[in-house]
Design an enzyme around this catalytic site. Structure first.
Site: not given
Ligand code: AGP
Length: 612
Positions: A2, A27, A74, A100-101, A485, A489, A492, A508, A607
């Protein structure tokens, strides 16, 4: 994660609070609020959603006062709502707190305070802090002393900004594992609190970075600092040499790099209060009983993109530790495949945003067929978190860059813990094996940190391939999952065409595409199978390929066959995927930077893909 701001000075607090919060929205942005001492009383205004909603609320009725705090949220405890928005006011209306936490023992403290007669209006852990300070204010002379007493009861992480109607003109700040900065502008007679530099850089570049366990008291008389036992400490101010616009990324050039660098903390926070040495894995509010797990015929893991790739690793972990068959499917395929699932199916779905349309559709389908749904998501209160029967949150903090990084590694951490949890409930794996896995999981933040410190080495590798048009990723077993993955990355964000292949599958057909000078990225962190991957490296090199390998283990047979071998920290092959992806994230990042791509907002992407 946050954002917190605070102001104590000769001017009006509100303008700084709103400007500071706008600089900290990265944040967290599911709700926002301010509290200002306006002529003796605390005026608190809060709004769900983005900061603009709060600004609109204040445009009609803005409190005036020279002491105030603000917060952009958040959500962790309690879904996004006005009631759960910060600041929170203590039961007696004497203080306001922004936090925050994560307070791990908030439930115990809340029940204690309720027995002491305190009422609660929210689901948050922060309101517990506010009432705890008010509880101690009854017996303590100063706000600082009351805060010290309250902090001594807290377990977990916090950055706090606290104001009291009994001490106008002063703010208390405190820090433990969540950042908090003090800014000073003596010329203007203004002092500031903030979670991060961007919030105050337009007012001052003279700051104090608070350490864990420290408290501060700011007022027009200046800034004082204290230890957690209340002893005064002298701190040295720093002059920040950032330009204002770079601050929102914490000084990093891009959100993606910042989020890659946040992974040690993100993985640590995701495992916090769930993974303890010598104790069973614990997911608060979730209990998969032995009877249910024995009843299961199979588990499906369903997701999209990077989350799907995390599912591939989760499949391997759960199957190995429990013996339950696991299928890992792409959500956009699963939803039209008429899957043979029912009440004896558990559907685990992974989603950073919790809003991906294909994933949500898969959940709906699974529930219509009677399957139980467990969601692993990074956003509290997201649609997915409300559709699922059970939710495990990753505590990665907001992920802004389109390319997912810290969400992926925290999803892996959650899946590994879940696999261990299932095995502990079923007693399906030897206790010593589970303890070893838990010990390896504990070492992940440090192992990731070790890789991040080799950033320059990876940057050099990225430059080698940044001009390429095509390249291949290969790997076997879990290395193949990571290859997929790593390939996503790179393509993209750098737009370099690349594909991931099972190392044994290349011959093959696709090996026909290997020409002299073609780059092949070989993943070989699974040391036990590195001999087979080494043979595949020989095959492509005999056709002129250049091979960059990422491996671990002193007896890794790929080391001697590769043109370049990046050494990963030694980790058990079972959990090494969590670290193996990190150099590939940096590899992709720097390739994109060298190509001048828009790293945080790659073309054609979003996103969260909230449409089919
Ligand atoms: C990953 O870098 C991409 N941004 C994309 O594949 C993403 O993982 C996918 O769209 C799933 O998103 P979610 O985790 O929010 O559901």
């Amino acid at each position: 994660m946050c954002g917190i701001v605070g102001y104590a000075g000769k001017g009006e607090a509100l303008p700084f609070l709103l400007d500071g919060l706008s600089k900290l929205e990265y944040r967290g942005y599911d709700s926002a609020g301010i509290a200002v001492l306006d002529g003796g009383g605390i005026v608190c205004k809060k709004a769900k959603g983005r900061l603009d909603n709060l600004k609109n609320l204040l445009s009609e009725d803005a409190p005036k006062g020279s002491t105030g705090i603000g917060h952009t949220r958040w959500a962790t405890h309690g879904e996004p709502s006005e009631a759960n928005a910060h600041p929170h006011i203590g039961g007696g209306g004497r203080i306001a707190v922004a936090h925050n936490g994560i307070i791990e023992n908030y439930a115990y403290l809340k029940s204690f305070l309720m027995r002491e007669g305190f009422a609660f209006k929210s689901e948050t852990d922060t309101e517990v802090i506010a009432n705890l300070i008010e509880y101690y204010l009854k017996e303590q002379e100063s706000l600082l002393d009351a805060v010290l007493k309250a902090l001594a009861c807290l377990e977990g992480s916090y950055a706090l900004a606290v104001l009291s109607r009994d001490e106008p003109g002063a703010l208390i700040g405190a820090r433990k594992e969540s950042p908090l900065i003090v800014g000073i502008n003596q010329g203007q007679g203004e002092y500031y609190l903030a979670s991060d530099v961007p919030a105050l850089i337009s007012r001052t570049k003279d700051v104090y970075f608070m350490e864990d366990g420290e408290l501060c008291r700011i007022s027009q008389n200046g800034a004082e600092f204290f230890t957690s036992s209340g002893k005064a400490v002298e701190k040295k101010p720093h002059t920040v040499d950032w330009e204002a616009e770079s601050g929102e990324k914490g000084g990093y050039a891009h959100f993606m790099l910042k989020e890659i660098m946040e992974q040690p903390r993100a993985v640590h926070d995701t495992m916090r209060s769930r993974l303890y040495p010598g104790k069973p894995v614990f997911f608060e509010g979730i209990e998969f009983g032995e009877e249910y797990l024995n009843y299961l015929r199979e588990i499906y893991i369903v997701a999209c993109g990077t989350a799907f790739h995390a599912g591939l690793v989760g499949k391997s972990a759960i199957e190995r530790l429990t013996g339950i068959p696991v299928s890992c499917e792409i959500a956009s395929e699963f939803r039209y495949a008429e899957p043979l699932i029912g009440g004896n199916t558990l559907l685990i779905t992974l989603s950073q945003s919790g809003e991906t349309a294909d994933t949500l559709a898969a959940v709906k389908l699974a529930k219509s067929k009677g399957a139980k749904v467990l969601a692993v998501t990074n956003v509290v209160g997201s649609t997915l978190s409300r559709e699922a029967d059970e939710v495990i949150y990753t505590w990665a903090g907001p992920e802004i860059a389109v390319a997912s990084t810290k969400a992926y590694t925290t999803q892996l951490a959650a899946l590994y813990m879940l696999a261990v949890h299932f095995a502990e409930v079923l007693d399906s794996a030897p206790a010593e094996e589970l303890e070893k896995i838990k010990s390896e999981l504990f070492s992940l933040p440090e192992a990731i940190e070790t890789i991040l410190q080799k950033e320059e080495e990876i940057k050099t590798l990225a430059r080698l391939i940044s001009g390429e048009g095509h390249l291949f990723f290969i790997g076997r077993n879990l290395d193949y999952a990571i290859a997929q993955e790593g390939s996503l990355k790179l393509k993209e964000i750098s737009y370099i065409h690349c594909e991931a292949y099972g190392a044994g599958e290349l011959k093959h057909g696709t090996i026909a595409l290997i020409e002299p000078g073609t780059y092949v990225i070989a993943l070989c962190a699974q040391e036990w199978i590195s001999g087979k991957t080494a043979s595949n490296i020989k095959e492509v090199k005999s056709r002129g390929a250049k091979v960059i390998s990422f491996g671990s283990g002193e007896n890794n047979l790929c080391r001697g066959e590769s043109d370049y071998y990046f050494e990963l920290p030694p980790l058990d092959s079972f959990v090494v995927p969590v670290t193996e992806i990190v150099p590939l994230q940096l590899f992709a990042y720097y390739a994109a930077v060298f190509k001048g791509c828009d790293v945080d907002k790659p073309r054609n992407l979003a996103k969260s893909v909230t449409v089919e």
